[in-house]
Write an enzyme that holds these catalytic residues in place. Structure first.
Site, PDB file in Angstrom:
ATOM      1  N   HIS A 181      17.255   9.881  32.385  1.00  0.00           N
ATOM      2  CA  HIS A 181      16.317   9.327  33.476  1.00  0.00           C
ATOM      3  C   HIS A 181      17.312   9.002  34.549  1.00  0.00           C
ATOM      4  O   HIS A 181      17.155   9.330  35.655  1.00  0.00           O
ATOM      5  CB  HIS A 181      15.944   7.934  32.999  1.00  0.00           C
ATOM      6  CG  HIS A 181      15.058   7.110  33.998  1.00  0.00           C
ATOM      7  ND1 HIS A 181      15.808   6.130  34.865  1.00  0.00           N
ATOM      8  CD2 HIS A 181      13.938   7.143  34.501  1.00  0.00           C
ATOM      9  CE1 HIS A 181      14.805   5.736  35.519  1.00  0.00           C
ATOM     10  NE2 HIS A 181      13.712   6.265  35.329  1.00  0.00           N
ATOM     11  N   ARG A 184       6.365  13.036  40.834  1.00  0.00           N
ATOM     12  CA  ARG A 184       6.138  12.211  39.608  1.00  0.00           C
ATOM     13  C   ARG A 184       5.537  10.910  40.101  1.00  0.00           C
ATOM     14  O   ARG A 184       5.995   9.834  40.355  1.00  0.00           O
ATOM     15  CB  ARG A 184       7.323  12.186  38.863  1.00  0.00           C
ATOM     16  CG  ARG A 184       8.126  13.233  38.080  1.00  0.00           C
ATOM     17  CD  ARG A 184       9.260  13.229  37.798  1.00  0.00           C
ATOM     18  NE  ARG A 184       9.999  13.328  38.973  1.00  0.00           N
ATOM     19  CZ  ARG A 184      11.335  13.838  38.891  1.00  0.00           C
ATOM     20  NH1 ARG A 184      11.527  14.736  38.109  1.00  0.00           N
ATOM     21  NH2 ARG A 184      12.151  14.004  40.009  1.00  0.00           N
ATOM     22  N   ARG A 187       1.950  15.541  40.219  1.00  0.00           N
ATOM     23  CA  ARG A 187       1.608  15.540  38.679  1.00  0.00           C
ATOM     24  C   ARG A 187       0.871  14.372  38.381  1.00  0.00           C
ATOM     25  O   ARG A 187       1.292  13.080  38.739  1.00  0.00           O
ATOM     26  CB  ARG A 187       3.176  15.566  37.973  1.00  0.00           C
ATOM     27  CG  ARG A 187       2.976  15.536  36.341  1.00  0.00           C
ATOM     28  CD  ARG A 187       4.335  15.777  35.788  1.00  0.00           C
ATOM     29  NE  ARG A 187       5.073  14.226  35.874  1.00  0.00           N
ATOM     30  CZ  ARG A 187       6.009  14.104  35.187  1.00  0.00           C
ATOM     31  NH1 ARG A 187       6.744  15.076  34.726  1.00  0.00           N
ATOM     32  NH2 ARG A 187       6.723  12.889  35.281  1.00  0.00           N
ATOM     33  N   THR A 196      10.803  22.809  32.656  1.00  0.00           N
ATOM     34  CA  THR A 196      11.908  23.099  31.411  1.00  0.00           C
ATOM     35  C   THR A 196      12.792  21.946  30.788  1.00  0.00           C
ATOM     36  O   THR A 196      13.604  22.073  29.668  1.00  0.00           O
ATOM     37  CB  THR A 196      13.009  24.213  32.038  1.00  0.00           C
ATOM     38  OG1 THR A 196      13.462  23.664  33.294  1.00  0.00           O
ATOM     39  CG2 THR A 196      12.251  25.473  32.150  1.00  0.00           C
ATOM     40  N   ASN A 197      12.672  20.843  31.477  1.00  0.00           N
ATOM     41  CA  ASN A 197      13.238  19.708  30.801  1.00  0.00           C
ATOM     42  C   ASN A 197      12.763  19.380  29.369  1.00  0.00           C
ATOM     43  O   ASN A 197      13.378  19.518  28.351  1.00  0.00           O
ATOM     44  CB  ASN A 197      13.361  18.389  31.744  1.00  0.00           C
ATOM     45  CG  ASN A 197      14.022  18.713  32.881  1.00  0.00           C
ATOM     46  OD1 ASN A 197      14.650  19.394  33.079  1.00  0.00           O
ATOM     47  ND2 ASN A 197      13.777  17.527  33.734  1.00  0.00           N
ATOM     48  N   ASP A 198      11.349  18.858  29.341  1.00  0.00           N
ATOM     49  CA  ASP A 198      10.735  18.817  27.936  1.00  0.00           C
ATOM     50  C   ASP A 198      10.590  19.939  27.347  1.00  0.00           C
ATOM     51  O   ASP A 198      10.700  19.713  25.947  1.00  0.00           O
ATOM     52  CB  ASP A 198       9.435  18.184  28.394  1.00  0.00           C
ATOM     53  CG  ASP A 198       9.498  16.515  28.344  1.00  0.00           C
ATOM     54  OD1 ASP A 198      10.376  16.163  27.807  1.00  0.00           O
ATOM     55  OD2 ASP A 198       8.622  15.955  28.928  1.00  0.00           O
ATOM     56  N   CYS A 224       9.852  23.780  37.540  1.00  0.00           N
ATOM     57  CA  CYS A 224       9.869  22.608  38.271  1.00  0.00           C
ATOM     58  C   CYS A 224      10.922  21.643  37.277  1.00  0.00           C
ATOM     59  O   CYS A 224      10.901  20.561  37.761  1.00  0.00           O
ATOM     60  CB  CYS A 224       8.540  21.719  38.387  1.00  0.00           C
ATOM     61  SG  CYS A 224       7.708  21.643  36.678  1.00  0.00           S
TER      62      CYS A 224
END
Length: 855
Positions: A434, A541, A597, A746-748, A810
């Site tokens: 975060h 976000r 999003r 691609t983070n999650d 993203c």
């Protein structure tokens, strides 16, 4: 000037020990950059002393004890000439062993030089060589010369005596023996463990080669005007045209740069004497030579020169050292002057150079008192007082006092504190934690995962691994570029964006072939993205908007509502706030695409975790404390990041998505200016099944119809999915027919593919990389083999089901040059990254396009 005699022919015919001539077989990848540069200077007919170049292979043989024909090398120089040996690595930045001067000095040479130059100069040359040979070649301790007396005649004898006493042999007198020893020493030093590690840290391959150049000495000492110096036509810090350098009479090598008080300026300077005043004709020739080198070598070069009784010798030319700002200005000026093309100017600027330009940095010359290290999560440097909570950070900012927010790890509740701080330091977390993601988004220097330090919140202390204690209010500095934590306030170098930067970016946009968008959550983020010419917002976000002052309590009231009707009533109060947020975003982006999003995080993130916060919430909602704590406990999940969040929340609590959709559509109509329609993009997060998309799409279409009817205005929008679960990537053929775009988060996706927490990976990731388990941190550099395979499958199946679907990435990988390369090759339409990474991504994309054309 180099005039060859017949004796040069034998060496010229040997490519491994070749006389440097215009047509000699010398190349950068076989003899090194210095040897090739000297050949180019010879071709320009500059006054270069006679030089022999030894190839990489020859030096490798010397390291193994296989010597070349030393007598043949010595024979290329006039009888009695003194020599120097310098390293010639393929890239000058890789370094090499130090130069050794005055080889061939002995009693006979001393006598000859005494007649030519005088006794004092001859003794000084001999003494310098003895001490250099002892330390750099014989590897003796330099302390042995501490007692040598300064008088040159006595000092020479003291030095010879000290050498013989320590080495237990007389100082070698044979020039060939001296040269042999020097070549062996330098060749073996290059192969040493320390040297290998140092050059690998600079990006050199482990098997990088070293060449050597043997050059006739231009002494710089004598009875007439003699000395040495360096000259360049540009300022290394600013990149602006400026004749800089130093000259020192009666000196050798780079003595003029070693802070000698006798050194003079080159051009006329009110601060002191100058070479231009001393020998104006020589100064004019130096400037002419430098200009010729800039034009013909197509680079800003620094000349190393020697005057010997008024005669000018050019010993070397090296690429001018430069700051990040200077690197950009030099590349742009060379292109504007027609010396290089725009494409080549772009290729000469490393993407990381732009990162340094965009943020304040610790000055390269500043003293660094390092007290801790972590992961360099967001670049730039910041100095401030330590604070341990978001509230303290806000209070500090209100007093105009810069602060560093120190947390074990940050959460969405810390957003306001992060905006108030000048830097963030966390004990836990990785490159996509975060703190890291938000830090990069708002350009906030951030160091995460500093696990060697102890964060004691109760005592408000930061304790280093060595036991040093820093209290709340003490000043520290974060270097988010290197990952270091420093005590105190070192000197800083400010961010520097100028016309050259803008021009370089314009050229990059002309040549790149993939779009670059920005991840932006707030109007401020969007303005930054706009300033950096992002081609839209690829990820907004929306959950961060709910943590703003005045909204969090309303959000919590919605969470505690018992019925759908009650939730809708509370959300009606949030609707105008969301609508205002989106209207600002659309207006700032001025018709560029904005991808929003829908609400993603689990609801528990909005609830207080401590007793004080829960009591305050109970008072705000007029509920018994027991009801509040019971409800919070009932909402807890064992693994909330894989629980009720994203589209799952949108399906089970549809009122949230309906409110957001209405806010988006109404904002799009409000933001339309001069008949230019806004076409918002709505992205559904955490999808894993087609039915999820069907349900949300039906709800959003219904809201769109209602808004069209109420406003009596038509509008378009695009609905898409954030592909961040492995199942979604594998089932894009089912999902794509319902979507206008697929954006891969691609983070999650990395987290779920690896089964690895991106917030906790920082604790052991460095060990994994060091031991070769992973080549790189997969949260920092896209894993093209595993995660990349899912992207290819998802993109291919999605395009097959719907050929005109838009594909993008993203996640934070979007700003990484290697990841951009993968996305281009895989046929993606755009990448989206943090606003402050947009210029880096634009440059990297252009360089990839240029490289493809070259190949």
């Amino acid at each position: 000037m180099l005039h060859l005699g017949e004796k040069g022919a034998a060496v010229q015919n040997n490519p491994h020990t070749t006389l440097v001539t215009p047509k000699a077989p010398i190349a950068t990848d076989t003899h090194g950059g210095r040897a090739k540069c000297l050949q180019r200077l010879v071709r320009l007919d500059l006054p270069v002393p006679r030089t022999v170049a030894l190839s990489f292979e020859a030096v490798q043989r010397i390291a193994r004890g296989e010597m070349p024909d030393i007598s043949a090398i010595v024979s290329q120089f006039p009888d009695g000439a003194l020599l120097c040996v310098r390293p010639s690595s393929e890239d000058p930045d890789w370094g090499g062993p130090g130069a050794v001067l005055n080889i061939g000095m002995n009693a006979d040479r001393q006598a000859d030089l005494t007649e030519r130059l005088g006794a004092e100069a001859a003794e000084a040359i001999f003494m310098r060589f003895v001490q250099s040979y002892a330390v750099d070649v014989a590897r003796l301790d330099p302390d042995m010369f501490d007692d040598v007396r300064p008088d040159s005649a006595v000092g020479l004898q003291d030095s010879l005596y000290a050498y013989e006493a320590e080495y237990e042999e007389p100082f070698p007198a044979d020039p060939a023996e001296q040269l042999t020893a020097v070549l062996k020493s330098m060749a073996r030093a290059w192969d040493g463990t320390t040297a290998r590690l140092l050059r690998q840290a600079k990006g050199a391959p482990a098997d990088a080669g070293l060449g050597l150049v043997v050059q006739e000495m231009a002494l710089g000492l004598g009875t007439g005007e003699c000395g040495s110096g360096v000259l360049q036509l540009v300022n290394s810090d600013t990149g602006l045209p400026q004749i800089t350098g130093r000259y020192l009479s009666q000196s050798q090598g780079r003595d003029a740069l070693e802070g000698d008080a006798g050194a003079v300026f080159l051009s006329r300077d009110p601060r002191g004497a100058s070479l231009e005043e001393l020998v104006p004709d020589v100064f004019a020739r130096l400037c002419k030579h430098a200009s010729l080198m800039r034009e013909r070598l197509r680079e800003e070069m620094q000349l190393e020169f020697v005057l010997e009784n008024g005669a000018l010798h050019i010993l070397d030319g090296v690429r001018v050292a430069r700051s990040s700002q200077a690197a950009v200005r030099i590349a742009v000026r060379l292109a504007e002057d027609g010396i290089i093309s725009r494409a080549e100017a772009l290729m000469r600027v490393q993407p990381r150079t732009l990162t340094e330009l965009l943020h304040r940095q610790v000055s390269p010359t500043a003293r660094r008192d390092v007290i801790g290290r972590g992961i360099a999560a967001s670049p730039g440097a910041a100095t401030g007082q330590i604070v341990f909570s978001a509230a303290e950070a806000q209070a500090s900012a209100s007093r105009g006092e810069p602060c560093i927010l120190v947390r074990r790890e940050t959460s969405p509740e810390d957003i306001r504190g992060m905006h108030a701080a000048v830097g963030v330091l966390t004990e836990r977390g990785g490159i996509t934690s975060h703190a890291a993601v938000i830090g990069r988004g708002i350009g906030l220097p951030c160091v995460v995962g500093a696990s060697s330090m102890r964060f004691n919140r109760s005592k408000k202390q930061l304790v280093t691994e060595g036991g040093r204690v820093f209290e709340s209010g003490e000043v520290i500095t974060l270097d988010g570029t290197s990952g270091e934590v420093l005590a105190g306030a070192p000197e800083m170098r400010e961010a520097a964006l100028d016309e050259s930067f803008q021009r370089l970016m314009d050229w990059a946009d002309e040549l790149r072939d993939i779009d670059i968008r920005a991840n932006a959550d707030t109007p401020a983020d969007a303005q930054t993205a706009r300033n950096f010419n992002a081609q839209g917002i690829g990820l907004c976000r929306t959950e961060h908007m709910f943590f703003e002052t005045g909204r969090l309590t309303v959000m919590r009231e919605m969470i505690f509502a018992e019925t759908s009707q009650d939730r809708r009533a509370v959300l009606e109060r949030l609707l105008p706030m969301q609508r205002a947020d989106f209207t600002q975003l659309f207006r700032i982006m001025q018709g560029k695409p904005v991808c929003i999003r829908l609400f993603d995080p689990p609801l528990h993130e909005f609830l207080p975790t401590d007793r004080v916060g829960q009591r305050e919430l109970a008072e705000a909602l007029d509920l018994p404390l027991s009801d509040v704590t019971r409800r919070i406990s009932a909402m807890s999940e064992y693994n909330p990041m894989l629980g009720l969040r994203g589209v799952r929340l949108g399906v089970t609590v549809p009122e949230i998505y309906e409110m957001q959709a209405r806010a988006i559509f109404e904002a799009a109509l409000d933001a339309a200016v001069d008949g230019v329609a806004v076409v918002p993009e709505i992205m559904i997060p955490l999808v894993s099944a087609r039915r999820e998309v069907e349900l949300v799409k039906t709800a959003i279409d219904a809201v769109a119809s209602a808004v069209r009817s109420e406003r009596d205005q038509d509008f378009d929008f695009r609905l898409g999915v954030m592909v961040e679960t492995p199942r979604a990537a594998l089932r894009t053929a089912d999902i794509a027919p319902y979507c206008a775009f697929l954006s891969f988060g691609t983070n999650d996706l990395t987290q779920m593919t690896y089964g690895l927490s991106r917030d906790d990976a920082g604790r052991f990731m460095s060990d994994y990389v060091q031991q070769g388990v992973f080549p790189e941190d997969p949260f920092h550099v896209l894993d093209v083999e595993g995660v990349g395979e899912l992207l290819k499958i998802g993109a291919g199946r999605g395009r097959e089901a719907q050929p005109d679907i838009t594909l993008s990435v993203c996640g934070e990988h979007g700003g990484n040059p290697e990841s951009i390369s993968f996305c281009r090759d895989a046929g993606f339409d755009y990448v989206s990254c943090s606003p402050f990474r947009v210029p880096v991504a634009r440059l990297a994309a252009a360089q990839l396009a240029i490289s493809d054309k070259i190949l």
